[in-house]
Scaffold this active site. Structure first.
Site, PDB file in Angstrom:
ATOM      1  N   LYS A  21       0.849  -1.196   0.000  1.00  0.00           N
ATOM      2  CA  LYS A  21       0.000   0.000   0.000  1.00  0.00           C
ATOM      3  C   LYS A  21       0.877   1.234   0.000  1.00  0.00           C
ATOM      4  CE  LYS A  21      -3.901  -2.197   2.275  1.00  0.00           C
ATOM      5  NZ  LYS A  21      -4.900  -2.171   3.332  1.00  0.00           N
ATOM      6  N   GLY A  74      -8.594  -2.512   1.296  1.00  0.00           N
ATOM      7  CA  GLY A  74      -9.604  -2.844   2.305  1.00  0.00           C
ATOM      8  C   GLY A  74      -8.968  -3.331   3.593  1.00  0.00           C
ATOM      9  N   ALA A 112      -2.713  -8.156   9.334  1.00  0.00           N
ATOM     10  CA  ALA A 112      -1.980  -9.398   9.062  1.00  0.00           C
ATOM     11  C   ALA A 112      -2.139 -10.400  10.215  1.00  0.00           C
ATOM     12  CB  ALA A 112      -0.508  -9.072   8.822  1.00  0.00           C
ATOM     13  N   LYS A 116      -5.053   6.050   4.244  1.00  0.00           N
ATOM     14  CA  LYS A 116      -5.518   5.645   5.588  1.00  0.00           C
ATOM     15  C   LYS A 116      -4.332   5.533   6.546  1.00  0.00           C
ATOM     16  CE  LYS A 116      -3.979   1.339   5.452  1.00  0.00           C
ATOM     17  NZ  LYS A 116      -3.869   0.052   6.106  1.00  0.00           N
ATOM     18  N   ASP A 155     -11.145   0.346   5.722  1.00  0.00           N
ATOM     19  CA  ASP A 155      -9.706   0.214   5.991  1.00  0.00           C
ATOM     20  C   ASP A 155      -9.239   1.239   7.016  1.00  0.00           C
ATOM     21  OD1 ASP A 155      -7.208  -0.816   5.784  1.00  0.00           O
ATOM     22  OD2 ASP A 155      -6.807  -0.120   3.750  1.00  0.00           O
ATOM     23  N   ARG A 189       0.739  -0.803  13.949  1.00  0.00           N
ATOM     24  CA  ARG A 189       1.898   0.074  14.191  1.00  0.00           C
ATOM     25  C   ARG A 189       1.586   1.548  13.927  1.00  0.00           C
ATOM     26  NH1 ARG A 189       3.953  -3.777   9.598  1.00  0.00           N
ATOM     27  NH2 ARG A 189       2.984  -2.744   7.857  1.00  0.00           N
TER      28      ARG A 189
HETATM   29  N1  LIG Z   1       0.544  -5.567   8.384  1.00  0.00           N
HETATM   30  C1  LIG Z   1      -0.705  -5.435   7.978  1.00  0.00           C
HETATM   31  O1  LIG Z   1      -1.647  -5.667   8.753  1.00  0.00           O
HETATM   32  C2  LIG Z   1      -1.003  -5.032   6.548  1.00  0.00           C
HETATM   33  C3  LIG Z   1      -2.322  -5.089   6.145  1.00  0.00           C
HETATM   34  C4  LIG Z   1      -2.640  -4.758   4.843  1.00  0.00           C
HETATM   35  C5  LIG Z   1      -1.631  -4.363   3.976  1.00  0.00           C
HETATM   36  N2  LIG Z   1      -0.373  -4.293   4.403  1.00  0.00           N
HETATM   37  C6  LIG Z   1       0.621  -3.816   3.447  1.00  0.00           C
HETATM   38  O2  LIG Z   1       1.513  -4.878   3.133  1.00  0.00           O
HETATM   39  C7  LIG Z   1       2.806  -4.347   2.870  1.00  0.00           C
HETATM   40  C8  LIG Z   1       3.803  -5.087   3.733  1.00  0.00           C
HETATM   41  O3  LIG Z   1       3.476  -4.808   5.081  1.00  0.00           O
HETATM   42  P1  LIG Z   1       3.956  -5.765   6.251  1.00  0.00           P
HETATM   43  O4  LIG Z   1       3.019  -5.563   7.365  1.00  0.00           O
HETATM   44  O5  LIG Z   1       4.188  -7.148   5.759  1.00  0.00           O
HETATM   45  O6  LIG Z   1       5.341  -5.066   6.607  1.00  0.00           O
HETATM   46  P2  LIG Z   1       6.664  -5.768   7.191  1.00  0.00           P
HETATM   47  O7  LIG Z   1       7.504  -4.663   7.697  1.00  0.00           O
HETATM   48  O8  LIG Z   1       6.316  -6.890   8.099  1.00  0.00           O
HETATM   49  O9  LIG Z   1       7.330  -6.379   5.885  1.00  0.00           O
HETATM   50  C9  LIG Z   1       7.798  -5.535   4.856  1.00  0.00           C
HETATM   51  C10 LIG Z   1       8.241  -6.371   3.679  1.00  0.00           C
HETATM   52  O10 LIG Z   1       8.720  -5.480   2.667  1.00  0.00           O
HETATM   53  C11 LIG Z   1      10.107  -5.777   2.396  1.00  0.00           C
HETATM   54  N3  LIG Z   1      10.836  -4.519   2.130  1.00  0.00           N
HETATM   55  C12 LIG Z   1      10.769  -3.357   2.838  1.00  0.00           C
HETATM   56  N4  LIG Z   1      11.605  -2.452   2.295  1.00  0.00           N
HETATM   57  C13 LIG Z   1      12.202  -3.037   1.239  1.00  0.00           C
HETATM   58  C14 LIG Z   1      13.169  -2.615   0.289  1.00  0.00           C
HETATM   59  N5  LIG Z   1      13.686  -1.381   0.293  1.00  0.00           N
HETATM   60  N6  LIG Z   1      13.556  -3.510  -0.661  1.00  0.00           N
HETATM   61  C15 LIG Z   1      13.037  -4.763  -0.697  1.00  0.00           C
HETATM   62  N7  LIG Z   1      12.117  -5.219   0.182  1.00  0.00           N
HETATM   63  C16 LIG Z   1      11.704  -4.374   1.134  1.00  0.00           C
HETATM   64  C17 LIG Z   1      10.612  -6.455   3.651  1.00  0.00           C
HETATM   65  O11 LIG Z   1      11.772  -7.202   3.381  1.00  0.00           O
HETATM   66  C18 LIG Z   1       9.407  -7.316   4.020  1.00  0.00           C
HETATM   67  O12 LIG Z   1       9.336  -8.456   3.211  1.00  0.00           O
HETATM   68  C19 LIG Z   1       2.739  -2.855   3.211  1.00  0.00           C
HETATM   69  O13 LIG Z   1       2.674  -2.083   2.034  1.00  0.00           O
HETATM   70  C20 LIG Z   1       1.473  -2.716   4.033  1.00  0.00           C
HETATM   71  O14 LIG Z   1       0.853  -1.458   3.910  1.00  0.00           O
HETATM   72  C21 LIG Z   1      -0.015  -4.638   5.663  1.00  0.00           C
END
Ligand SMILES: NC(=O)c1ccc[n+]([C@@H]2O[C@H](COP(=O)([O-])OP(=O)(O)OC[C@H]3O[C@@H](n4cnc5c(N)ncnc54)[C@H](O)[C@@H]3O)[C@@H](O)[C@H]2O)c1
Length: 376
Positions: free
Chosen positions: A136, A171, A175, A226, A289, A298
Site C-alpha cells: 500500500k 480494504g 496481518a 488511511k 480500511d 503500528r
Molecule cells: N501488516 C498489515 O496488517 C497489513 C495489512 C494490509 C496491507 N499491508 C501492506 O503490506 C505491505 C507489507 O506490510 P507488512 O506488514 O508485511 O510489513 P513488514 O515490515 O512486516 O514487511 C515488509 C516487507 O517489505 C520488504 N521490504 C521493505 N523495504 C524493502 C526494500 N527497500 N527492498 C526490498 N524489500 C523491502 C521487507 O523485506 C518485508 O518483506 C505494506 O505495504 C502494508 O501497507 C499490511
C-alpha cells in the site's frame, strides 16, 4: 498446475463427482509469495488452507525471518507457526522457487516495490501470470501521483509492461488477524478484472473473502491515505494517556470521531481529484480500511506516541524499526501538493493533512485545527 491427486481421481469415478473433481484440481496451484514480512506471510495461511503449493520467498532484508521459519516454522513478527504447506526460501533462491509459480504475490512494503519489479522481471519475461500486490502506498513521479500497481508496471522493462496488470488488495486486513483465520473481507482491484477473479477463486476461504472492484485508483489512494489519517486519529489515544486518562467510554472518542470524519472528507477530495469514485471512499476500501487501521497496529501505536508528546524522531526510535508507511505517504503527498495545479486540491483546503505533515515531518506539536474542519 499440479496433477489431479489420487483421492481426487478416486472421487471422479463416483457418479456426479467429475465436475467437483475438476474444479478442485483447477483450484490447486503453485503460488510464490515474495516478501516474508507480516502481510506476505499471513496471506500464506489461506493459500495453504486451500491446498496450494505455497512458496514464501524473503527479500534481501528478510534473512532473519527466513532462517526462523526454516528452523522452526515460527514467524518471528507474526508470532505464530506457519502451516506445514508453506515452504520458505531465501532471496538467493527466488528464481528457482518461483519459476513454476502459477501466480505471484507481492508482500513487500512500498519501499520495496522498485526492487520487486527488477527482481520479478526475469520471471515475468518467461511467462505471463497473475500478480497480486499487497503493498500500500503512492509514488510521486513527473507524471503525478501514481498508485503502486502502476509504479510496479513502470519498473518493468518496456516489453513486459503491456502484459502485466497487477491486482491490488485493498480494504481492511490486519496481518495478525488473517494469520489467525479471523474473518476478513478485502477488495481485489485491477485494470483488468479477469486476473482479479482468477486470484480470488484461488485464494478465497470461508474466513478470507474478496470483493472485486474496478476503481483501481480510488481503492489504492484510500489504501495509502488511511496510513496517514489513522496516525491523526491515534493522536487521541496518546493525548488521553498523557492526561492520565483511564481506558473506558470517557476518553477522547469525540476527538477521534471528528478526526475520522474529516479524514474521510479529505480522502474523498483527493480521490476525486485523481479520477477515483467517491463511493470507494465510503466503502470497504475507504472507511473500512481506515477503521481497522485506527484500531490497531503500528500506525496507531506511532500516532499515540506523537499524541503523548514524543517528537517524530523519538517516536520512530521507540517503534524499533517497524515499517512506518504513514510518514512515507505524508512525504509523497507534501511533494505532490506543493506544486500548484488546478487539478490538485490545495494543501490549505486539507487542514487535517496539513497538520499531519507538520507534526510527522516538521516537528510541530499536536494541536488539531478543529476550527478549520468541515468547511468544504
Ligand atoms: N501488516 C498489515 O496488517 C497489513 C495489512 C494490509 C496491507 N499491508 C501492506 O503490506 C505491505 C507489507 O506490510 P507488512 O506488514 O508485511 O510489513 P513488514 O515490515 O512486516 O514487511 C515488509 C516487507 O517489505 C520488504 N521490504 C521493505 N523495504 C524493502 C526494500 N527497500 N527492498 C526490498 N524489500 C523491502 C521487507 O523485506 C518485508 O518483506 C505494506 O505495504 C502494508 O501497507 C499490511
Amino acid at each position: 498446475m499440479r496433477q489431479l491427486r489420487r483421492d481426487t481421481i478416486e472421487k471422479k469415478r463416483q457418479p456426479g463427482a467429475l465436475l467437483e473433481a475438476v474444479l478442485q484440481a483447477r483450484a490447486m496451484a503453485t503460488i510464490a509469495v515474495v516478501g516474508a514480512g507480516m502481510m506476505g506471510s499471513a496471506l500464506c495461511v489461506p493459500l495453504a488452507d486451500r491446498g496450494h503449493d505455497v512458496r514464501l520467498i524473503g527479500t534481501p532484508l528478510d534473512g532473519a525471518i527466513v532462517r526462523a521459519v526454516q528452523a522452526e516454522r515460527r514467524h518471528p513478527t507474526l508470532g505464530l507457526e506457519l502451516p506445514a504447506g508453506v515452504r520458505c526460501f531465501p532471496v538467493s533462491e527466488l528464481e528457482t522457487a518461483a519459476v513454476e509459480a502459477d501466480a505471484l504475490v507481492l508482500g513487500v512494503s512500498s519501499a520495496g516495490v522498485g526492487w520487486a519489479a527488477q527482481a520479478l522481471a526475469p520471471l515475468l519475461a518467461r511467462r505471463t501470470r497473475p500478480l497480486l500486490m499487497l503493498s500500500k502506498g503512492l509514488e510521486h513521479t513527473q507524471a503525478g501521483l501514481t498508485v503502486l500497481s502502476d509504479s510496479f508496471r513502470r519498473g518493468l522493462p518496456a516489453e513486459l509492461q503491456a502484459e502485466c496488470q497487477p491486482v491490488a488488495v485493498c480494504g481492511p486486513c490486519i496481518a495478525g488477524e488473517l494469520a489467525r483465520r479471523v474473518p476478513t473481507v478485502v477488495v481485489f482491484t485491477g485494470r483488468e478484472l479477469g486476473p482479479a477473479r482468477r486470484l480470488a477463486e484461488w485464494i478465497e476461504t470461508p474466513y478470507y473473502r474478496a470483493v472485486l472492484a474496478a476503481d483501481v485508483v480510488g481503492a489504492q489512494v484510500c489504501a495509502a491515505l488511511k496510513n496517514a489519517y489513522a496516525m491523526g486519529v491515534a493522536f487521541g489515544a496518546g493525548l488521553h494517556q498523557r492526561a492520565h486518562g483511564e481506558r473506558g467510554s470517557i476518553a477522547l472518542h469525540n476527538y477521534e470521531a471528528a478526526v475520522f470524519a474529516q479524514a474521510l472528507l479529505e480522502t474523498r477530495a483527493l480521490v476525486l481529484s485523481l479520477g477515483g469514485s467517491p463511493d470507494t471512499v465510503l466503502g470497504l476500501a475507504g472507511s473500512g480500511d481506515l477503521t481497522v487501521t485506527c484500531n490497531g497496529g503500528r500506525t496507531g501505536r506511532f500516532g499515540a506516541l506523537l499524541g503523548l508528546g514524543h517528537t517524530a524522531p523519538e517516536a520512530i526510535r521507540l517503534m524499533q524499526g517497524a515499517t512506518l508507511e504513514c510518514l512515507e505517504v505524508l512525504s509523497v503527498l507534501e511533494s505532490y501538493l506543493r506544486i500548484p495545479s488546478p487539478a490538485r486540491p490545495e494543501l490549505h483546503a486539507l487542514p487535517l493533512l496539513s497538520h499531519l505533515i507538520a507534526v510527522g515531518l516538521h516537528g510541530a506539536a499536536v494541536d488539531m485545527p478543529f476550527g478549520d474542519f468541515f468547511r468544504a
